[in-house]
Design a protein around this motif. Structure first.
Motif, PDB file in Angstrom:
ATOM      1  N   GLY A 166     -13.267 -17.451   3.475  1.00 42.58           N
ATOM      2  CA  GLY A 166     -11.593 -17.119   3.479  1.00 42.58           C
ATOM      3  C   GLY A 166     -11.327 -15.973   4.226  1.00 42.58           C
ATOM      4  O   GLY A 166      -9.918 -15.701   4.287  1.00 42.58           O
ATOM      5  N   LYS A 167     -12.250 -15.261   4.580  1.00 41.79           N
ATOM      6  CA  LYS A 167     -11.947 -14.092   5.594  1.00 41.79           C
ATOM      7  C   LYS A 167     -11.066 -13.114   4.713  1.00 41.79           C
ATOM      8  O   LYS A 167     -10.162 -12.720   5.348  1.00 41.79           O
ATOM      9  CB  LYS A 167     -11.405 -14.453   6.669  1.00 41.79           C
ATOM     10  N   THR A 168     -11.488 -12.803   3.598  1.00 44.62           N
ATOM     11  CA  THR A 168     -10.572 -12.068   2.583  1.00 44.62           C
ATOM     12  C   THR A 168     -11.366 -10.947   1.933  1.00 44.62           C
ATOM     13  O   THR A 168     -12.697 -11.218   1.546  1.00 44.62           O
ATOM     14  CB  THR A 168      -9.995 -13.034   1.846  1.00 44.62           C
ATOM     15  N   ILE A 169     -10.792  -9.775   1.722  1.00 47.78           N
ATOM     16  CA  ILE A 169     -11.386  -8.738   0.827  1.00 47.78           C
ATOM     17  C   ILE A 169     -10.515  -8.710  -0.383  1.00 47.78           C
ATOM     18  O   ILE A 169      -8.953  -8.630  -0.222  1.00 47.78           O
ATOM     19  CB  ILE A 169     -11.578  -7.521   1.264  1.00 47.78           C
ATOM     20  N   HIS A 170     -10.809  -8.704  -1.577  1.00 53.16           N
ATOM     21  CA  HIS A 170     -10.016  -8.715  -2.888  1.00 53.16           C
ATOM     22  C   HIS A 170     -10.381  -7.122  -3.474  1.00 53.16           C
ATOM     23  O   HIS A 170     -11.197  -6.750  -3.201  1.00 53.16           O
ATOM     24  CB  HIS A 170     -10.445  -9.748  -3.730  1.00 53.16           C
ATOM     25  N   SER A 171      -9.264  -6.833  -4.100  1.00 53.56           N
ATOM     26  CA  SER A 171      -9.427  -5.999  -5.051  1.00 53.56           C
ATOM     27  C   SER A 171      -8.713  -6.438  -6.507  1.00 53.56           C
ATOM     28  O   SER A 171      -7.721  -6.805  -6.248  1.00 53.56           O
ATOM     29  CB  SER A 171      -9.025  -4.499  -4.490  1.00 53.56           C
ATOM     30  N   LEU A 172      -9.220  -5.877  -7.586  1.00 54.79           N
ATOM     31  CA  LEU A 172      -8.455  -6.270  -8.874  1.00 54.79           C
ATOM     32  C   LEU A 172      -9.020  -5.112  -9.927  1.00 54.79           C
ATOM     33  O   LEU A 172     -10.131  -4.820 -10.008  1.00 54.79           O
ATOM     34  CB  LEU A 172      -9.177  -7.698  -9.314  1.00 54.79           C
ATOM     35  N   ALA A 173      -7.657  -4.630 -10.464  1.00 59.89           N
ATOM     36  CA  ALA A 173      -7.844  -3.650 -11.552  1.00 59.89           C
ATOM     37  C   ALA A 173      -7.828  -4.332 -12.952  1.00 59.89           C
ATOM     38  O   ALA A 173      -6.572  -4.984 -13.059  1.00 59.89           O
ATOM     39  CB  ALA A 173      -6.597  -2.650 -11.476  1.00 59.89           C
ATOM     40  N   PRO A 174      -8.881  -4.471 -13.448  1.00 59.66           N
ATOM     41  CA  PRO A 174      -9.102  -5.415 -14.690  1.00 59.66           C
ATOM     42  C   PRO A 174      -8.167  -4.795 -15.479  1.00 59.66           C
ATOM     43  O   PRO A 174      -7.418  -5.712 -16.583  1.00 59.66           O
ATOM     44  CB  PRO A 174     -10.597  -5.343 -15.060  1.00 59.66           C
ATOM     45  N   ALA A 175      -7.810  -3.661 -16.056  1.00 67.27           N
ATOM     46  CA  ALA A 175      -6.999  -2.937 -16.946  1.00 67.27           C
ATOM     47  C   ALA A 175      -5.696  -3.602 -16.775  1.00 67.27           C
ATOM     48  O   ALA A 175      -4.740  -3.738 -17.990  1.00 67.27           O
ATOM     49  CB  ALA A 175      -7.152  -1.538 -17.172  1.00 67.27           C
ATOM     50  N   THR A 176      -5.230  -3.610 -15.693  1.00 68.16           N
ATOM     51  CA  THR A 176      -3.622  -3.903 -15.343  1.00 68.16           C
ATOM     52  C   THR A 176      -3.433  -5.127 -14.797  1.00 68.16           C
ATOM     53  O   THR A 176      -2.406  -5.659 -14.784  1.00 68.16           O
ATOM     54  CB  THR A 176      -3.015  -2.835 -14.205  1.00 68.16           C
ATOM     55  N   GLY A 177      -4.554  -5.913 -14.335  1.00 70.93           N
ATOM     56  CA  GLY A 177      -4.275  -7.161 -13.492  1.00 70.93           C
ATOM     57  C   GLY A 177      -3.621  -6.911 -12.149  1.00 70.93           C
ATOM     58  O   GLY A 177      -3.511  -7.959 -11.374  1.00 70.93           O
ATOM     59  N   GLU A 178      -3.521  -5.780 -11.687  1.00 73.58           N
ATOM     60  CA  GLU A 178      -3.144  -5.730 -10.301  1.00 73.58           C
ATOM     61  C   GLU A 178      -4.348  -6.197  -9.065  1.00 73.58           C
ATOM     62  O   GLU A 178      -5.310  -5.472  -9.342  1.00 73.58           O
ATOM     63  CB  GLU A 178      -2.733  -4.206 -10.008  1.00 73.58           C
ATOM     64  N   HIS A 179      -3.442  -7.149  -8.401  1.00 72.71           N
ATOM     65  CA  HIS A 179      -4.675  -7.440  -7.542  1.00 72.71           C
ATOM     66  C   HIS A 179      -4.137  -7.290  -6.050  1.00 72.71           C
ATOM     67  O   HIS A 179      -2.737  -7.423  -5.864  1.00 72.71           O
ATOM     68  CB  HIS A 179      -4.580  -9.141  -7.478  1.00 72.71           C
ATOM     69  N   LYS A 180      -5.024  -7.019  -5.123  1.00 75.17           N
ATOM     70  CA  LYS A 180      -4.708  -6.852  -3.786  1.00 75.17           C
ATOM     71  C   LYS A 180      -5.618  -7.757  -2.669  1.00 75.17           C
ATOM     72  O   LYS A 180      -6.641  -7.886  -3.357  1.00 75.17           O
ATOM     73  CB  LYS A 180      -4.638  -5.354  -3.205  1.00 75.17           C
ATOM     74  N   SER A 181      -5.244  -7.954  -1.491  1.00 75.35           N
ATOM     75  CA  SER A 181      -6.161  -8.721  -0.890  1.00 75.35           C
ATOM     76  C   SER A 181      -5.827  -8.101   0.709  1.00 75.35           C
ATOM     77  O   SER A 181      -4.504  -8.117   0.971  1.00 75.35           O
ATOM     78  CB  SER A 181      -5.990 -10.205  -0.979  1.00 75.35           C
ATOM     79  N   TRP A 182      -6.950  -8.279   1.417  1.00 80.32           N
ATOM     80  CA  TRP A 182      -6.691  -8.062   2.916  1.00 80.32           C
ATOM     81  C   TRP A 182      -7.530  -9.019   3.778  1.00 80.32           C
ATOM     82  O   TRP A 182      -8.581  -9.493   3.375  1.00 80.32           O
ATOM     83  CB  TRP A 182      -7.325  -6.550   3.213  1.00 80.32           C
ATOM     84  N   SER A 183      -6.751  -9.521   4.817  1.00 81.42           N
ATOM     85  CA  SER A 183      -7.505 -10.361   5.810  1.00 81.42           C
ATOM     86  C   SER A 183      -8.331  -9.838   6.719  1.00 81.42           C
ATOM     87  O   SER A 183      -8.288  -8.594   7.148  1.00 81.42           O
ATOM     88  CB  SER A 183      -6.363 -11.289   6.634  1.00 81.42           C
TER      89      SER A 183
END
Length: 296
Positions: free
Chosen positions: A33-50
Motif C-alpha cells: 500500500g506504500k503507506t506509513i501509519h501511526s495510531l495512538a491507542p489511547a485516543t484513536g488518533e490515526h495518521k498516514s503518509w504515502s
C-alpha cells in the motif's frame, strides 16, 4: 485472553510495527500500500503518509525521527513528505528488494533482502530463488553483509543478547539462531531452532522481558508462537486474522501486544466476508516487553 481489532487498517501487507513511547503511538508500514501509519491507542488518533515506492520497514532514531526501509534504500524520515537517502542495499542486484528491517542493540538498522515478490501493480510474483541476505546499515550510511547465507524470504530480528540473534526464513519455514561477532560485524554458527511448525510460516517477532520470543505465523497460520531462545514452544495464541505479520509491545507499561496483519493474495469475496483481515489487533498476554532500540 481476548484478542481484539483496534484499527481496521485494511493493509495489503502490514509490517514492522514499533512503539513510539514519547508520542504514545504505534508506527507501522503497509508494504504494498506504500503507506506509513501511526495510531495512538489511547485516543484513536490515526495518521498516514504515502511513500514514493514500496516501504518495507520502520524504526525509531535517537534524535526523534525515524529510519525507513524502502524498496532498496534505507532513508531518514521526519514524519513529512521527504525521505532522505542514507544507503542503498544490494545496488548490483536489481531483482531483489528489502524485506525485514529492525534497529538492533548496536544502534544500526539490520535489514534482510529477498527476490522481489511484488509486481508494479501490487500483485504477487513467484519467488524462484533464494537470493536474500542479511545486512547491517550504520548511522553513517555504511553497509556490511552479515553472512554469506542465502534466504528465500528474510524475516525477524530479535536479540536475546547482544551476541546472539534470532532470525527466520519464511520461505523455508525455519527460525534460526546465530552467534554475532560485533568486532567483525559477522554472524556465524547458524542453527535451526524451529522447523516445519505446521501452522503457517514465520514472519516478524518481538521479545518479552522474560526472554521469550513472540513470532507471527503468516500465510494462514492465524496465531502467535511464544518460544524460548532455544526454540522450545511455550504457548500458541489464536488470532482472529489468518495472516499476522509483525508484533510489538506497547502501552504505558508495555503490557499490550500489538499485531499487524496482511490481506495479500486474498480474493475479494473472501475479504467481503472477512473484512478484518489486514487490521491491527491487540491483547494483554500477561507479560511485558521493552522499548525498541533506536538508530544512531
Amino acid at each position: 485472553m481476548t484478542v481484539g481489532l483496534i484499527y481496521p487498517a485494511e493493509d495489503i501487507v502490514g509490517e514492522s510495527i514499533v512503539w513510539d513511547a514519547p508520542n504514545r503511538r504505534l508506527l507501522w508500514v503497509d508494504i504494498v500500500g506504500k503507506t506509513i501509519h501511526s495510531l495512538a491507542p489511547a485516543t484513536g488518533e490515526h495518521k498516514s503518509w504515502s511513500t514514493p515506492e514500496l516501504v518495507t520497514s520502520i524504526g525509531l532514531r535517537k534524535d526523534g525521527g525515524a529510519v525507513v526501509g524502502l524498496k532498496q534504500d534505507v532513508c531518514l524520515w521526519d514524519f513529512d513528505d521527504r525521505f532522505r537517502f542514507l544507503a542503498k542495499i544490494e545496488p548490483d542486484i536489481p531483482g531483489n528488494r528489502l524485506n525485514e528491517g529492525v534497529v538492533g542493540p548496536d544502534g544500526a538498522m539490520w535489514v534482510g533482502t529477498m527476490q522481489n515478490n511484488i509486481a508494479p501493480d501490487g500483485s504477487p510474483l513467484e519467488v524462484t530463488e533464494a537470493t536474500g541476505r542479511l545486512y547491517r546499515c550504520a548511522a553513517d550510511g555504511s553497509v556490511a553483509a552479515l553472512s554469506e547465507d542465502l534466504f528465500s524470504l528474510t524475516n525477524t530480528f530479535v536479540w536475546p543478547t547482544e551476541s546472539r540473534v534470532i532470525t527466520a526464513d519464511t520461505g523455508e519455514n525455519e527460525i534460526y539462531c546465530y552467534d554475532y561477532d560485533a568486532e567483525h560485524q559477522h554472524l556465524f554458527h547458524r542453527r535451526t531452532i524451529v522447523s516445519d511448525f505446521d501452522r503457517g510460516l514465520p514472519d516478524g517477532s518481538t521479545m518479552d522481558t522474560e526472554g521469550y520470543i513472540w513470532n507471527c505465523r503468516v500465510v494462514g497460520g492465524g496465531c502467535l508462537l511464544r518460544l524460548d531462545p532455544d526454540g522450545n514452544i511455550d504457548r500458541v495464541v489464536e488470532l482472529p486474522c489468518t495472516w499476522p505479520t509483525s508484533c510489538t509491545f506497547g502501552g504505558e507499561t508495555l503490557d499490550v501486544l500489538y499485531v499487524t496483519s496482511a490481506r495479500f493474495t486474498m480474493e475479494a469475496d473472501y475479504l467481503e466476508a472477512n473484512p478484518i483481515e489486514g487490521g491491527l489487533f491487540a491483547f494483554e498476554p500477561g507479560v511485558t516487553g521493552s522499548l525498541p532500540y533506536r538508530f544512531g
